[in-house]
Design a protein around this motif. Structure first.
Motif, PDB file in Angstrom:
ATOM      1  N   LYS A  39       0.816  -1.210   0.000  1.00  0.00           N
ATOM      2  CA  LYS A  39       0.000   0.000   0.000  1.00  0.00           C
ATOM      3  C   LYS A  39       0.849   1.258   0.000  1.00  0.00           C
ATOM      4  N   ASP A  40       2.102   1.094   0.355  1.00  0.00           N
ATOM      5  CA  ASP A  40       3.021   2.231   0.377  1.00  0.00           C
ATOM      6  C   ASP A  40       3.376   2.618  -1.063  1.00  0.00           C
ATOM      7  N   PRO A  41       3.083   3.871  -1.523  1.00  0.00           N
ATOM      8  CA  PRO A  41       3.374   4.283  -2.900  1.00  0.00           C
ATOM      9  C   PRO A  41       4.864   4.196  -3.234  1.00  0.00           C
ATOM     10  N   VAL A  42       5.733   4.470  -2.257  1.00  0.00           N
ATOM     11  CA  VAL A  42       7.177   4.407  -2.507  1.00  0.00           C
ATOM     12  C   VAL A  42       7.588   2.974  -2.835  1.00  0.00           C
ATOM     13  N   THR A  43       6.993   2.034  -2.088  1.00  0.00           N
ATOM     14  CA  THR A  43       7.299   0.626  -2.339  1.00  0.00           C
ATOM     15  C   THR A  43       6.863   0.214  -3.741  1.00  0.00           C
ATOM     16  N   ARG A  44       5.678   0.683  -4.161  1.00  0.00           N
ATOM     17  CA  ARG A  44       5.197   0.332  -5.500  1.00  0.00           C
ATOM     18  C   ARG A  44       6.097   0.910  -6.581  1.00  0.00           C
ATOM     19  N   TRP A  45       6.569   2.146  -6.380  1.00  0.00           N
ATOM     20  CA  TRP A  45       7.486   2.761  -7.357  1.00  0.00           C
ATOM     21  C   TRP A  45       8.810   1.994  -7.408  1.00  0.00           C
ATOM     22  N   LYS A  46       9.295   1.553  -6.259  1.00  0.00           N
ATOM     23  CA  LYS A  46      10.530   0.775  -6.227  1.00  0.00           C
ATOM     24  C   LYS A  46      10.360  -0.549  -6.994  1.00  0.00           C
ATOM     25  N   ALA A  47       9.208  -1.207  -6.792  1.00  0.00           N
ATOM     26  CA  ALA A  47       8.945  -2.479  -7.465  1.00  0.00           C
ATOM     27  C   ALA A  47       8.863  -2.284  -8.979  1.00  0.00           C
ATOM     28  N   LEU A  48       8.194  -1.184  -9.377  1.00  0.00           N
ATOM     29  CA  LEU A  48       8.074  -0.893 -10.798  1.00  0.00           C
ATOM     30  C   LEU A  48       9.448  -0.637 -11.424  1.00  0.00           C
ATOM     31  N   PHE A  49      10.295   0.081 -10.694  1.00  0.00           N
ATOM     32  CA  PHE A  49      11.641   0.386 -11.185  1.00  0.00           C
ATOM     33  C   PHE A  49      12.473  -0.905 -11.345  1.00  0.00           C
ATOM     34  N   VAL A  50      12.378  -1.791 -10.327  1.00  0.00           N
ATOM     35  CA  VAL A  50      13.111  -3.059 -10.383  1.00  0.00           C
ATOM     36  C   VAL A  50      12.617  -3.915 -11.558  1.00  0.00           C
ATOM     37  N   ALA A  51      11.281  -3.955 -11.764  1.00  0.00           N
ATOM     38  CA  ALA A  51      10.710  -4.737 -12.866  1.00  0.00           C
ATOM     39  C   ALA A  51      11.161  -4.192 -14.214  1.00  0.00           C
ATOM     40  N   LEU A  52      11.215  -2.853 -14.305  1.00  0.00           N
ATOM     41  CA  LEU A  52      11.640  -2.221 -15.555  1.00  0.00           C
ATOM     42  C   LEU A  52      13.096  -2.566 -15.876  1.00  0.00           C
ATOM     43  N   ILE A  53      13.953  -2.420 -14.868  1.00  0.00           N
ATOM     44  CA  ILE A  53      15.371  -2.740 -15.064  1.00  0.00           C
ATOM     45  C   ILE A  53      15.534  -4.213 -15.428  1.00  0.00           C
ATOM     46  N   GLY A  54      14.793  -5.085 -14.726  1.00  0.00           N
ATOM     47  CA  GLY A  54      14.877  -6.529 -15.021  1.00  0.00           C
ATOM     48  C   GLY A  54      14.454  -6.856 -16.441  1.00  0.00           C
ATOM     49  N   SER A  55      13.369  -6.196 -16.886  1.00  0.00           N
ATOM     50  CA  SER A  55      12.890  -6.436 -18.250  1.00  0.00           C
ATOM     51  C   SER A  55      13.927  -5.993 -19.275  1.00  0.00           C
ATOM     52  N   VAL A  57      17.136  -5.807 -18.864  1.00  0.00           N
ATOM     53  CA  VAL A  57      18.273  -6.738 -18.838  1.00  0.00           C
ATOM     54  C   VAL A  57      17.939  -8.028 -19.578  1.00  0.00           C
ATOM     55  N   ILE A  58      16.742  -8.570 -19.276  1.00  0.00           N
ATOM     56  CA  ILE A  58      16.365  -9.858 -19.873  1.00  0.00           C
ATOM     57  C   ILE A  58      16.148  -9.720 -21.377  1.00  0.00           C
ATOM     58  N   PHE A  59      15.262  -8.783 -21.771  1.00  0.00           N
ATOM     59  CA  PHE A  59      14.946  -8.647 -23.186  1.00  0.00           C
ATOM     60  C   PHE A  59      16.099  -8.047 -23.973  1.00  0.00           C
ATOM     61  N   GLY A  60      16.806  -7.100 -23.369  1.00  0.00           N
ATOM     62  CA  GLY A  60      17.967  -6.522 -24.039  1.00  0.00           C
ATOM     63  C   GLY A  60      19.054  -7.556 -24.264  1.00  0.00           C
ATOM     64  N   GLY A  61      19.285  -8.382 -23.236  1.00  0.00           N
ATOM     65  CA  GLY A  61      20.287  -9.443 -23.385  1.00  0.00           C
ATOM     66  C   GLY A  61      19.874 -10.458 -24.427  1.00  0.00           C
ATOM     67  N   GLY A  62      18.572 -10.816 -24.419  1.00  0.00           N
ATOM     68  CA  GLY A  62      18.083 -11.769 -25.409  1.00  0.00           C
ATOM     69  C   GLY A  62      18.185 -11.222 -26.818  1.00  0.00           C
ATOM     70  N   TYR A  63      17.824  -9.933 -26.957  1.00  0.00           N
ATOM     71  CA  TYR A  63      17.925  -9.304 -28.279  1.00  0.00           C
ATOM     72  C   TYR A  63      19.375  -9.245 -28.742  1.00  0.00           C
TER      73      TYR A  63
END
Length: 465
Positions: A39-55, A57-63
């Protein structure tokens, strides 16, 4: 006392005196994940940032991996691809990537091909094949060609040949059926990309092997297909007609044929008879096609075989249009034979490409370079041999010339046509002077009439001892 047998106090529960089991890594991560306050907005922004970076890395590396494996430099990394890579770099397609030809457009096709190509990795690790050939189940697709080329072209780039590309494509004729040598000069069909010669493939060697006769479709490519169409066939429906045969399959077929042969004597006799019949049939067919091409024999066919049906620039020369050219061209042939065979060369009419030896071809290339400095000089013996082995010549030389009129008239009147050695040399183009021996290695004459059949007592020009 063995100190390693002791247990630390923090691992023992003081109340029950039993060992405490430490949770595993995944259990600890799951526990931390459950404790996150979503419920903490900061936590949600952190999760979104981590997911973005992970994506990324994964898709960029695959490409990146896909892009690298699509590059010609990746294909070059396997030395068994040296013949294919060096010919590719020497071709007109060197500015595009390998996959633009060898993989159909689309992401699904790309990924499917990557999975199928794992078998190539297996072959590379476990044992390099003797000869690399395109799979018999798949040829280069028209979709690949049409990414760059227009199907609306009606003539070739040289503006000589009339070729309705759109009509061929709509009929179902694949581009590869005519243009199979455009990138690799048909090295698989020629058998010069085998394991034992791969170390010899350099850029210079590739340049020498990329001859125009292997890059562009030869006359035999067009004629063989057109002749089959006139006989009601559609040869391009069979993928084996489009790609070179797998040498392993050919070897297996040869072994099966050998096993099925029970009588060696019968096999040898049948082979000789069949071989003679095949040669005779091939010669007759070639002559018939040549006569059609020069307009001396016409047939009611779907596709005309006459040269001028497709050729715009290569027409009958004006020098050939003079009266009685058919009977008087011998002098021109003697002086300009090298120019005559530019067009009148029946080897251009064969679709099949004979197997070659790379080292021999390289030596021949050196000889050709040396021969460029030497011009053809008139040689009646060379003309005589060419007139007998060349199907273009023998197609007419096998017929009785109009100048010979009726046999009984010509028999008593031909002496005036053979008075000098030069005049007799023209006669010997078709006729032998002496009766040919059965085991003779000389090229067979187009006629069985020879001079000594009648002149049994000799000739006036003979020197008597």
């Amino acid at each position: 006392m063995a100190f390693w047998g002791k247990k630390k106090n923090k691992d023992i529960d003081p109340e029950t005196r039993e060992d405490k089991k430490k949770p595993g890594l995944f259990r600890r991560l799951w526990q931390k994940f459950r404790k996150i306050d979503w419920k903490d907005p900061v936590t949600r922004w952190k999760a979104l940032f981590v997911a973005l970076i992970g994506s990324i890395v994964i898709f960029g590396g695959g490409y990146g991996v896909i892009s690298f494996t699509n590059s010609p430099s990746f294909c070059k990394s396997c030395h068994e691809m040296a013949p294919e890579y060096t010919t590719f770099t020497a071709s007109a397609h060197s500015e595009i990537s390998c996959v633009q030809c060898h993989i159909k457009p689309g992401f699904v096709n790309m990924m499917t091909h990557k999975v199928i190509s794992l078998k190539e990795v297996y072959h590379h690790v476990m044992g390099i094949p003797e000869q690399i050939v395109q799979t018999e189940h798949e040829a280069v697709s028209d979709q690949n060609c049409l990414q760059c080329h227009s199907k609306n072209r009606l003539v070739t780039a040289s503006k000589d040949l009339i070729v309705n590309h759109k009509g061929h494509i709509e009929e179902g004729v694949p581009c590869i059926s005519c243009h199979s040598g455009v990138a690799h000069a048909k090295i698989a069909a020629r058998g010069i990309n085998t394991e034992e010669v791969r170390s010899h493939w350099t850029e210079d060697v590739a340049q020498q092997m990329m001859e125009q006769k292997y890059l562009a479709p030869n006359m035999g490519t067009c004629i063989d297909c057109h002749d089959k169409v006139n006989n009601g066939e559609k040869p391009w429906k069979d993928v084996a007609y489009l790609v070179p045969p797998n040498p392993e399959h050919l070897e297996e077929a040869a072994k099966r044929e050998t096993k099925e042969t029970t009588s060696e004597v019968k096999h040898d006799a049948a082979t000789e008879e069949e071989e003679a019949e095949a040669v005779a049939s091939h010669d007759d067919k070639t002559q018939a096609l040549i006569l059609e091409a020069v307009g001396k024999q016409t047939k009611d066919v779907k596709l005309s075989m006459e040269c001028e049906t497709c050729h715009q620039r290569v027409k009958v020369p004006q020098s050939h249009r003079v009266a009685n050219w058919g009977g008087d061209h011998g002098g021109t042939a003697l002086q300009e034979l090298d120019q005559c065979v530019d067009c009148h060369q029946d080897s251009k009419w064969f679709r099949e490409i004979p197997k070659e030896d790379l080292m021999s071809q390289l030596k021949m290339a050196e000889v050709k370079e040396e021969d460029k400095e030497h011009k053809y000089t008139a040689n009646i013996n060379v003309v005589r041999e060419q007139s007998r082995i060349n199907k273009f010549c023998s197609a007419c030389h096998g017929e009785r010339p109009e100048s010979h009129v009726e046999s009984d008239v010509w028999l008593t009147a031909h002496a005036d046509k053979a008075q000098t050695p030069e005049m007799k040399a023209e006669c010997f183009v078709c006729h032998d002077r002496e009766e040919p021996k059965a085991d003779s290695t000389d090229v067979k004459a187009p006629t069985d009439v020879y001079c000594q059949y009648c002149h049994r007592t000799g000739f006036k020009d003979e020197v008597k001892n």
